[in-house]
Design an enzyme around this catalytic site. Structure first.
Site, PDB file in Angstrom:
ATOM      1  N   GLY A 187      89.409 -36.658   8.720  1.00  0.00           N
ATOM      2  CA  GLY A 187      88.367 -36.006   9.518  1.00  0.00           C
ATOM      3  C   GLY A 187      88.698 -35.887  10.990  1.00  0.00           C
ATOM      4  N   SER A 188      88.443 -34.721  11.596  1.00  0.00           N
ATOM      5  CA  SER A 188      88.902 -34.489  12.958  1.00  0.00           C
ATOM      6  C   SER A 188      88.236 -33.252  13.546  1.00  0.00           C
ATOM      7  CB  SER A 188      90.427 -34.350  12.964  1.00  0.00           C
ATOM      8  OG  SER A 188      90.848 -33.547  11.876  1.00  0.00           O
ATOM      9  N   ARG A 189      88.798 -32.752  14.659  1.00  0.00           N
ATOM     10  CA  ARG A 189      88.177 -31.653  15.394  1.00  0.00           C
ATOM     11  C   ARG A 189      89.241 -30.877  16.159  1.00  0.00           C
ATOM     12  NH1 ARG A 189      83.345 -32.613  19.863  1.00  0.00           N
ATOM     13  NH2 ARG A 189      84.078 -31.161  21.449  1.00  0.00           N
TER      14      ARG A 189
END
Length: 222
Positions: A187-189
């Site tokens: 999970g990240s951005r």
């Protein structure tokens, strides 16, 4: 659909761990067959989930130099004008896209041009939707000079789960629009900083598909 090379080792190690757990329970513990069946199915599903995380879909590579495409799959969480302070200075339009663990985590190049700047920043591992994650988390910054002359900044940000960012470009590289930029594990951005006068196509909450969804249009030079 293929598996990204960043996942080979993790998928292999996860498979060996799952197999070892199954053998340990089967050989040394007096476990009812129903529980063994449940454990077998659970471990197999878990292994497939890890493998699926590293999937790299085959997508049509779209070229339109006026458009800025989404650099990743996910959901838009920020659209605002900010004051850029790394390599680029002045007001820029920021578009932030959050990727959950179920999204494809390949990152694509949103515009064509030449890579002018790249830097890896060590930092914290706040949850990726935290406002300070853009400036305090582990991250990379890539700046591309668009073929029109304007600059676009792409920031890959690690999150609470994501602990490794991979970037495949370096300063001086000529890059095609929607070519592969890199990969973020779990999970990240991704933040995009684009000229503030660009025509924005997305709003907060909109889902986007990397390399396929146009998120803005650059202003034409008069």
């Amino acid at each position: 659909m293929k598996i990204n090379k960043e996942g080979y080792i993790i998928i292999g190690i996860t498979g060996l761990i799952c197999l070892s757990i199954w053998l340990l329970v089967y050989l040394f513990l007096d476990t009812p067959s129903a529980i063994m069946w449940f454990m077998s199915i659970f471990l197999l599903i878990f292994w497939f989930f890890v493998a699926a995380f590293f999937r790299e879909p085959r997508r049509v590579q779209i070229h339109d130099e006026e458009l800025i495409f989404s650099p990743c799959d996910g959901r838009v969480v920020v659209t605002e004008v900010v004051e850029a302070d790394e390599y680029i200075s002045g007001p820029m339009l920021q578009i932030s896209i959050f990727m959950s663990v179920t999204n494809v985590h390949v990152n694509w190049m949103p515009v064509p041009g030449e890579v002018e700047y790249f830097k890896h920043h060590h930092g914290r591992f706040l949850v990726a939707w935290h406002p300070k994650s853009s400036t305090e988390n582990e991250r990379t910054t890539t700046v591309v000079r668009h073929t029109s002359g304007c600059k676009v900044l792409i920031r890959q940000i690690a999150g609470f789960v994501a602990r490794r960012i991979v970037n495949y470009v370096k300063p001086g590289d000529k890059v095609d629009q929607n070519s592969v930029l890199g990969f973020i594990k779990f999970g990240s951005r991704v933040d995009l900083l684009i000229p503030k006068d660009a025509e924005l196509f997305v709003e907060i909450g909109d889902p986007v598909i990397g390399s396929q969804t146009p998120i803005a249009r650059l202003k034409r030079n008069k």
